[in-house]
Design an enzyme around this catalytic site. Sequence first.
Site, mmCIF file in Angstrom:
data_model
loop_
_atom_site.group_PDB
_atom_site.id
_atom_site.type_symbol
_atom_site.label_atom_id
_atom_site.label_comp_id
_atom_site.label_asym_id
_atom_site.label_seq_id
_atom_site.Cartn_x
_atom_site.Cartn_y
_atom_site.Cartn_z
ATOM 1 N N TYR A 195 0.854 -1.199 0.000
ATOM 2 C CA TYR A 195 0.000 0.000 0.000
ATOM 3 C C TYR A 195 0.881 1.237 0.000
ATOM 4 C CZ TYR A 195 -4.999 -0.587 0.217
ATOM 5 O OH TYR A 195 -6.293 -0.790 -0.129
ATOM 6 N N GLU A 252 -0.590 4.794 -0.531
ATOM 7 C CA GLU A 252 -1.425 5.985 -0.776
ATOM 8 C C GLU A 252 -0.602 7.245 -0.520
ATOM 9 O OE1 GLU A 252 -5.011 5.709 1.502
ATOM 10 O OE2 GLU A 252 -5.754 4.032 0.327
ATOM 11 N N ASP A 296 -5.832 13.727 -25.227
ATOM 12 C CA ASP A 296 -5.889 12.325 -24.815
ATOM 13 C C ASP A 296 -5.256 11.505 -25.927
ATOM 14 O OD1 ASP A 296 -6.521 9.699 -24.380
ATOM 15 O OD2 ASP A 296 -8.623 10.043 -23.866
ATOM 16 N N THR A 303 -3.502 5.945 -21.984
ATOM 17 C CA THR A 303 -3.356 4.604 -21.441
ATOM 18 C C THR A 303 -1.922 4.174 -21.756
ATOM 19 O OG1 THR A 303 -4.242 3.782 -23.518
ATOM 20 C CG2 THR A 303 -5.750 3.824 -21.646
ATOM 21 N N LYS A 348 -1.501 0.431 -25.137
ATOM 22 C CA LYS A 348 -1.801 0.362 -26.588
ATOM 23 C C LYS A 348 -0.484 0.466 -27.360
ATOM 24 C CE LYS A 348 -6.523 2.115 -26.063
ATOM 25 N NZ LYS A 348 -6.768 2.912 -24.847
#
Length: 427
Positions: free
Chosen positions: A62, A64, A208, A234, A237
Amino acid sequence: MSVTSPSYEARSKKLRDVDPEVFSLIQRETERQEYGLEMIPSENFVSEAVLEAMGSVLTNKYAEGQPGKRYYGGCHVVDEVENLASARCCELFGSEFANMQPHSGVQANQAVFEAFLKPGDTFMGLRLDQGGHLSHGSPVNFSGMHYKVVGYGVRESDCTIDPDEVLTLARQHKPKMIIAGASAYSRKFDWKVFREAADEVGAILLADIAHYAGLVAGGAYPSPVPYADIVTTTTHKTLRGPRSGMVMGRAAHQKKINKAIFPGLQGGPHMHTIAAKAVMFKEALAPDFKRYSAQVVDNARALANALMKGGLKIVSGGTDSHLMLVDLRPIGVTGKAGEETLDKVGITANKNSIPFDPQPFTICSGVRLGTPALTTRGMGTKEMEQIASFIIEALQNVENEARLRAVSEGVQELSKKFPLYRHRLIS
Ligand code: DSN
């Protein structure tokens, strides 16, 4: 000795022995990828190094918060991982900051909305039915549900974006944000036009580049980084990394974006995926990647030309990127039938609306094809011509099982010449 938890030996067993059912499903999917032709433009094949980082113990941690400012102890190693990934990202794209934490492209976009817009504010995006993306204003997505959308489209005459329409709509509606980017647009975005429109009305410009990121990184497609306030993408791709998202942009926006992602939208970042992104950036910074991205575009052009020579229609008459939209109306096949037929012969593609499509979304008049995954396998323009002939033969014989079987054999034979994950297949 503990009696309540599995022994070290039990926990160290391989998937094959622990869960043969899941193991065999993964083997089947590996075979499908190995012996077929993957032509969905948003898919690619990651390296063993990327897979290894994704399958690492970093999934256990973890973290955060931001590197150096976490809400958990024991983060000194993962801090280095995240800093390394961000630094490599900035080096690759020439960006002033990068946030590696978004879990996906939609979450990356959502963070930008959260950072700059309030519910009810107006923004502009390319319409989904004209090549845009769900998160650019579709009525069934958060972007279309909570904000006022002004959609721009493509010209009917040549299916390219009309800069005058972008400017006129911006002046008329004074959006808070303009999104430039697409899921099914094969031509170059003129980022400067969008910058000018944004400047004229004081809007944030979000580029984007989920589809084009790898091409941008390799210099085969224009970079929006000098023009946009924020760039999202992303990573799985054309960039050929793990399934995930990220945000980059101008330093002045860094705090707002970081806050929007955590604590605004997400909890713990996926550190194993961030490590895999660091590996992806290292691979994309190597000289080979420039050659790869140039080859992706050369292959797409060769494929589009061969399909047109064979009588198929390509939306906008060609491509400047990794993808193309094939309009199947001239041969009397719907997008749905086209996708199903190609599936039968081992060619994976997706049905797609073409601009001004008379068919509903569930049927479509086109299929979308792309070359990133085939190029990763090492295929070149010669193979693209062969694949074009498979596609034409299949689409002209949707009812002829014998002809489809023959095409399928050709597909298998070709894919066997370009090994992918063969070493992962256990017979
Ligand atoms: N669904 C992706 C694509 O296939 O283009 C975009 O998120």
